[in-house]
Design an enzyme around this catalytic site. Structure first.
Site, PDB file in Angstrom:
ATOM      1  N   ASP A  12      44.250  41.176  47.805  1.00  8.29           N
ATOM      2  CA  ASP A  12      43.414  39.969  47.953  1.00  8.29           C
ATOM      3  C   ASP A  12      42.851  39.829  49.369  1.00  8.29           C
ATOM      4  OD1 ASP A  12      44.480  39.428  45.388  1.00  8.29           O
ATOM      5  OD2 ASP A  12      46.018  38.098  46.198  1.00  8.29           O
ATOM      6  N   GLU A 225      38.715  34.141  38.586  1.00 14.16           N
ATOM      7  CA  GLU A 225      39.422  33.816  39.831  1.00 14.16           C
ATOM      8  C   GLU A 225      38.742  34.555  40.989  1.00 14.16           C
ATOM      9  OE1 GLU A 225      43.463  35.195  39.198  1.00 14.16           O
ATOM     10  OE2 GLU A 225      42.879  37.298  39.180  1.00 14.16           O
TER      11      GLU A 225
HETATM   12  O1  FUB Z   1      47.761  37.897  44.436  1.00 14.53           O
HETATM   13  C1  FUB Z   1      48.048  36.961  43.416  1.00 14.53           C
HETATM   14  C2  FUB Z   1      46.876  36.751  42.547  1.00 14.53           C
HETATM   15  O2  FUB Z   1      46.458  37.983  41.959  1.00 14.53           O
HETATM   16  C3  FUB Z   1      45.619  36.274  43.234  1.00 14.53           C
HETATM   17  O3  FUB Z   1      45.669  34.939  43.598  1.00 14.53           O
HETATM   18  C4  FUB Z   1      44.623  36.616  42.214  1.00 14.53           C
HETATM   19  O4  FUB Z   1      43.298  36.546  42.645  1.00 14.53           O
HETATM   20  C5  FUB Z   1      45.049  38.020  41.837  1.00 14.53           C
HETATM   21  O5  FUB Z   1      44.550  38.970  42.739  1.00 14.53           O
END
Ligand code: FUB
Length: 327
Positions: A12, A225
């Protein structure tokens, strides 16, 4: 594409240029031994490290390493902490200090956003005593516009809990649109001048197709997301992950709130369930920072950082990058 931090699992990446250096703010993956589920319990991260370089091209060629500034914030230092430090972002405020925004579950297992402050971009960051008022869900990206206003993009469905909210209020039961219903949108709110709270109620970030209609819930290009915002040649580029269809996509608009018109795929699927990114210009070149799970043998909660140079076409579209997953 090169792995840029082979010595640990990080994911991320939120990337910014502060001064003459490139700073990377990743999630710090670890193996907590928690079985994988749709709630994301296996992503049980407990701290953040900050990485930096003044020569990303040398890092990409394997001739230099990223500087690891060590632990910048730990879950144990956050007074309201429950569990799971997920994707964070950092911006330099008008007062010259650095503001780290992070999603974290509180003691009721509800994701909220916290703010932590440092005098330097590498930290250490000191957390505020309580979460941001009215904050919910995950995956923050804070964009500073040319006029000095800051915009806070956020949201993620499934484990990110966005389906539990409507009009910024918690629902009694989660509701995930399906079929031809409009997809659940990301959210954006301008930040207050002190950088600590929303200056306004979060608004939906609407992405429309060529027909001018919001993307449908069954569209593989709809938002899931990992919001990011950047500006190129005066156009606002909203980019995001499509989650269960495993793409990074982008849409463009003429202001930070949108609506944004869907333009295409940035990155095809990577190895691993999640895909997540940031886009930044450094020394005149544009880069896509992202992650995959190749080095961990496909274990989706142990991800590794990568970077690729981004190419724009004359019409403002972006050349799609191959994420490397086999169909
Ligand atoms: O790293 C945890 C979660 O996985 C993130 O918040 C999402 O975007 C995905 O990458």
């Amino acid at each position: 594409m090169p792995y840029i931090f082979p010595s640990d699992f990080m994911a991320d990446p939120s990337v910014h240029v502060f001064g003459h250096r490139l700073f990377i703010y990743p999630s710090h993956d670890r193996d907590a031994g928690i079985p994988e589920n749709d709630n994301g319990d296996h992503f049980d991260m407990v701290d953040y490290h900050v990485l930096s370089t003044d020569d990303i091209e040398a890092v990409m060629r394997g001739e230099a390493s990223l500087c690891d500034h060590g632990v910048a914030l730990s879950v144990g230092d956050i007074p309201w902490a429950g569990r799971q430090l997920w994707d964070c972002d950092v911006q330099q405020g008008p007062d010259g200090r650095y503001y780290l925004y992070f999603p974290l579950k509180d003691r009721n297992d509800i994701f909220r956003f916290g703010v932590a402050i440092a005098d330097r971009p590498e930290g250490p960051f000191i957390p505020q005593p309580a979460p941001m008022l009215g904050s919910y869900s995950i995956d923050v990206a804070v964009f500073r516009d040319d006029d000095g206003q800051y915009y806070f993009y956020f949201g993620g469905i499934w484990g990110g809990q966005l389906q539990r909210y409507r009009d910024n209020k918690a629902l009694e039961s989660a509701y995930l649109p399906s079929g031809s219903e409009p997809a659940l949108p990301s959210r954006v709110a301008r930040l207050r001048d002190d950088m600590l709270e929303f200056a306004e109620a979060p608004r939906p970030v609407i992405i429309v197709g060529d027909d001018g209609q919001p993307l449908r819930a069954d569209d593989p290009h709809r938002f899931f997301e990992a919001s990011w915002m950047h500006k190129y040649n005066g156009t606002y580029y909203f980019s995001y992950s499509t989650g269960d269809s495993h793409l990074l996509c982008y849409a463009t608009g003429d202001n930070p709130y949108g609506p944004f018109r869907f333009r295409g795929v940035l990155l095809t699927p990577v190895v691993g369930w999640t895909t997540h990114h940031s886009i930044v210009c450094f020394r005149g070149r544009w880069y896509l920072f992202y992650h995959d799970s190749v080095p961990s043998g496909g274990r989706t909660w142990l991800r590794s950082l990568k970077v690729a140079e981004l190419t724009y076409n004359p019409d403002g579209t972006i050349v799609t990058i191959d994420g490397g997953a086999k169909e």
